[in-house]
Design a protein around this motif. Structure first.
Motif, PDB file in Angstrom:
ATOM      1  N   GLY A  36       0.774  -1.235   0.000  1.00  0.00           N
ATOM      2  CA  GLY A  36       0.000   0.000   0.000  1.00  0.00           C
ATOM      3  C   GLY A  36       0.805   1.285   0.000  1.00  0.00           C
ATOM      4  N   ASP A  37       0.112   2.386  -0.293  1.00  0.00           N
ATOM      5  CA  ASP A  37       0.638   3.727  -0.522  1.00  0.00           C
ATOM      6  C   ASP A  37       1.360   3.775  -1.868  1.00  0.00           C
ATOM      7  N   ILE A  38       0.640   4.201  -2.885  1.00  0.00           N
ATOM      8  CA  ILE A  38       1.163   4.226  -4.249  1.00  0.00           C
ATOM      9  C   ILE A  38       1.344   5.650  -4.761  1.00  0.00           C
ATOM     10  N   GLN A  39       1.238   6.622  -3.854  1.00  0.00           N
ATOM     11  CA  GLN A  39       1.476   8.013  -4.203  1.00  0.00           C
ATOM     12  C   GLN A  39       1.801   8.786  -2.928  1.00  0.00           C
ATOM     13  N   LYS A  40       2.307   9.999  -3.100  1.00  0.00           N
ATOM     14  CA  LYS A  40       2.681  10.839  -1.967  1.00  0.00           C
ATOM     15  C   LYS A  40       1.449  11.381  -1.257  1.00  0.00           C
ATOM     16  N   GLU A  41       1.518  11.462   0.067  1.00  0.00           N
ATOM     17  CA  GLU A  41       0.423  12.037   0.841  1.00  0.00           C
ATOM     18  C   GLU A  41       0.158  13.473   0.382  1.00  0.00           C
ATOM     19  N   GLY A  42      -1.114  13.758   0.144  1.00  0.00           N
ATOM     20  CA  GLY A  42      -1.477  15.098  -0.284  1.00  0.00           C
ATOM     21  C   GLY A  42      -1.449  15.308  -1.782  1.00  0.00           C
ATOM     22  N   SER A  43      -0.936  14.356  -2.540  1.00  0.00           N
ATOM     23  CA  SER A  43      -0.945  14.477  -3.998  1.00  0.00           C
ATOM     24  C   SER A  43      -2.355  14.224  -4.521  1.00  0.00           C
ATOM     25  N   ALA A  44      -2.605  14.627  -5.749  1.00  0.00           N
ATOM     26  CA  ALA A  44      -3.946  14.525  -6.317  1.00  0.00           C
ATOM     27  C   ALA A  44      -4.426  13.082  -6.361  1.00  0.00           C
ATOM     28  N   CYS A  45      -5.644  12.864  -5.912  1.00  0.00           N
ATOM     29  CA  CYS A  45      -6.236  11.524  -5.901  1.00  0.00           C
ATOM     30  C   CYS A  45      -7.086  11.376  -7.158  1.00  0.00           C
ATOM     31  N   THR A  46      -6.529  10.795  -8.194  1.00  0.00           N
ATOM     32  CA  THR A  46      -7.190  10.744  -9.499  1.00  0.00           C
ATOM     33  C   THR A  46      -7.244   9.332 -10.053  1.00  0.00           C
ATOM     34  N   ASP A  47      -8.216   9.111 -10.930  1.00  0.00           N
ATOM     35  CA  ASP A  47      -8.304   7.828 -11.619  1.00  0.00           C
ATOM     36  C   ASP A  47      -7.083   7.596 -12.494  1.00  0.00           C
ATOM     37  N   SER A  48      -6.556   8.668 -13.082  1.00  0.00           N
ATOM     38  CA  SER A  48      -5.412   8.508 -13.981  1.00  0.00           C
ATOM     39  C   SER A  48      -4.191   7.987 -13.224  1.00  0.00           C
ATOM     40  N   ARG A  49      -4.006   8.421 -11.977  1.00  0.00           N
ATOM     41  CA  ARG A  49      -2.894   7.901 -11.184  1.00  0.00           C
ATOM     42  C   ARG A  49      -3.099   6.410 -10.907  1.00  0.00           C
ATOM     43  N   LEU A  50      -4.296   6.037 -10.545  1.00  0.00           N
ATOM     44  CA  LEU A  50      -4.574   4.623 -10.290  1.00  0.00           C
ATOM     45  C   LEU A  50      -4.307   3.778 -11.536  1.00  0.00           C
ATOM     46  N   GLN A  51      -4.752   4.262 -12.680  1.00  0.00           N
ATOM     47  CA  GLN A  51      -4.579   3.514 -13.921  1.00  0.00           C
ATOM     48  C   GLN A  51      -3.110   3.400 -14.308  1.00  0.00           C
ATOM     49  N   SER A  52      -2.363   4.466 -14.062  1.00  0.00           N
ATOM     50  CA  SER A  52      -0.928   4.449 -14.358  1.00  0.00           C
ATOM     51  C   SER A  52      -0.212   3.416 -13.492  1.00  0.00           C
ATOM     52  N   VAL A  53      -0.540   3.394 -12.206  1.00  0.00           N
ATOM     53  CA  VAL A  53       0.083   2.431 -11.300  1.00  0.00           C
ATOM     54  C   VAL A  53      -0.344   1.013 -11.648  1.00  0.00           C
ATOM     55  N   ARG A  54      -1.606   0.838 -11.997  1.00  0.00           N
ATOM     56  CA  ARG A  54      -2.082  -0.492 -12.402  1.00  0.00           C
ATOM     57  C   ARG A  54      -1.284  -1.006 -13.600  1.00  0.00           C
ATOM     58  N   ASP A  55      -1.018  -0.138 -14.546  1.00  0.00           N
ATOM     59  CA  ASP A  55      -0.248  -0.547 -15.716  1.00  0.00           C
ATOM     60  C   ASP A  55       1.171  -0.967 -15.334  1.00  0.00           C
ATOM     61  N   VAL A 113       0.112  -8.888  -6.217  1.00  0.00           N
ATOM     62  CA  VAL A 113      -0.984  -8.634  -5.276  1.00  0.00           C
ATOM     63  C   VAL A 113      -0.776  -7.268  -4.636  1.00  0.00           C
ATOM     64  N   TYR A 114      -1.850  -6.516  -4.482  1.00  0.00           N
ATOM     65  CA  TYR A 114      -1.779  -5.160  -3.916  1.00  0.00           C
ATOM     66  C   TYR A 114      -2.889  -4.966  -2.891  1.00  0.00           C
ATOM     67  N   THR A 115      -2.564  -4.286  -1.793  1.00  0.00           N
ATOM     68  CA  THR A 115      -3.584  -3.877  -0.825  1.00  0.00           C
ATOM     69  C   THR A 115      -3.481  -2.367  -0.640  1.00  0.00           C
ATOM     70  N   PRO A 116      -4.585  -1.646  -0.537  1.00  0.00           N
ATOM     71  CA  PRO A 116      -4.538  -0.183  -0.545  1.00  0.00           C
ATOM     72  C   PRO A 116      -3.905   0.435   0.704  1.00  0.00           C
ATOM     73  N   GLY A 117      -3.321   1.621   0.508  1.00  0.00           N
ATOM     74  CA  GLY A 117      -2.794   2.421   1.601  1.00  0.00           C
ATOM     75  C   GLY A 117      -3.606   3.691   1.772  1.00  0.00           C
ATOM     76  N   ASP A 118      -3.287   4.469   2.811  1.00  0.00           N
ATOM     77  CA  ASP A 118      -4.058   5.671   3.108  1.00  0.00           C
ATOM     78  C   ASP A 118      -3.886   6.771   2.064  1.00  0.00           C
ATOM     79  N   ASN A 119      -2.698   6.891   1.472  1.00  0.00           N
ATOM     80  CA  ASN A 119      -2.431   8.014   0.576  1.00  0.00           C
ATOM     81  C   ASN A 119      -3.316   8.019  -0.660  1.00  0.00           C
ATOM     82  N   GLU A 120      -3.771   6.838  -1.084  1.00  0.00           N
ATOM     83  CA  GLU A 120      -4.574   6.764  -2.304  1.00  0.00           C
ATOM     84  C   GLU A 120      -6.072   6.718  -2.043  1.00  0.00           C
TER      85      GLU A 120
END
Length: 283
Positions: free
Chosen positions: A70-89, A99-106
């Motif tokens: 978990g935590d796939i972006q910096k705290e306070g950074s924009a929470c967007t679908d595009s970021r999720l899709q980029s990380v998924r790719d 396997v991935y489990t979510p963190g608080d930052n996302e």
């Protein structure tokens, strides 16, 4: 997310064995395998590049699967679908099942947590298949699909949605239920070990007391090796935080200045301890 000085501890430890899918009697466990463990990535463009270096390093290690806690972006950074899709790719480019489990930052720290969690579920957990070039099937909890479970040669693995740094926002009752069902399945199968993966550091005062109590009581009852893998506090370590529960081990993955490093877990059912851990640095 908290920032702590990174310390590196290499410790050999214990747990167990191999074979994907449903219950596997411990008597059938045979052959060792390796898994890769990471977390707290994507806090900068350079760290996104580090993740690609780690991905290449893992590709040459013949891993049975890889897990991100978990935590796939910096705290306070924009929470967007595009970021999720980029990380998924990026995750889908890992060679082994991922396997991935979510963190608080996302999600939990975003302006609209429920909306972000729904987006995460659509993006990462829409089927029973993992991420990665090579996929494996996992069981998912109804209504909380990010909570997954799978087994390999008598060892049971499970993810829980427990976002750091306070553990707040996670589905506590669902997590406790999934934890108990994981141990129930492991005991019924005669499993030799259990590994739980979540984002929050359970020993920093954040993980809900009901979940932590259930983890401790089930570990004591299980009597065999249990490992929890987490991120959150950015201090790599492998230790035994409960002195009265010797069959329990905690592994915290690398972060920040260690973003080009990952934890390799070797699971050998023929060894006395079964689980051992080492640190790997990507070139």
């Amino acid at each position: 997310m908290r920032r702590f000085r990174l310390t590196i501890t290499a410790v050999a430890l214990v747990v167990v064995a191999a074979g994907l899918g449903g219950p596997v009697p411990a008597a059938q466990a045979a052959g060792s395998f390796k898994i890769g463990l990471i977390g707290d990535t994507g806090y900068s463009a350079s760290q996104d590049a580090d993740l690609l270096a780690v991905r290449a390093s893992m590709a040459g290690s013949s891993l049975a699967f890889e897990a991100h806690d978990g935590d796939i972006q910096k705290e306070g950074s924009a929470c967007t679908d595009s970021r999720l899709q980029s990380v998924r790719d990026v995750f889908n480019g890992f060679s082994a099942p991922f396997v991935y489990t979510p963190g608080d930052n996302e999600w939990a720290n975003c302006p609209s947590p429920s909306t972000r969690l729904a987006a995460i579920r659509r993006t990462f957990f829409s089927s029973s298949q993992t991420l990665g070039k090579s996929k494996m099937s996992v069981s998912r909890q109804s209504g909380t699909p990010e909570n997954a479970r799978w087994s390999r040669s008598g060892v049971y693995f499970a993810t829980l949605n427990v976002p750091g740094p306070s553990g707040s926002g996670g589905p506590t009752s669902a997590d406790v239920s999934w934890l108990n069902k994981t141990f129930d399945a492991a005991e019924a199968a005669g499993a030799v070990g259990v590994m739980i993966i979540q984002q929050d550091n359970p020993f920093s005062g954040g993980t809900p007391s009901a979940l932590l109590s259930a983890l401790k009581s089930r570990t004591i009852k299980f009597k065999k090796p249990v490992v929890i893998v987490h991120g959150d506090t950015h201090t790599h370590r492998v230790d035994k935080p409960w002195s009265d529960v010797p069959n329990f081990t905690r592994v915290e993955t690398f972060a920040e200045s260690g973003s080009r490093k990952w934890v390799k877990a070797t699971v050998d059912p023929a060894s006395a301890g079964v689980f051992s851990f080492s640190s790997v640095s990507a070139p």
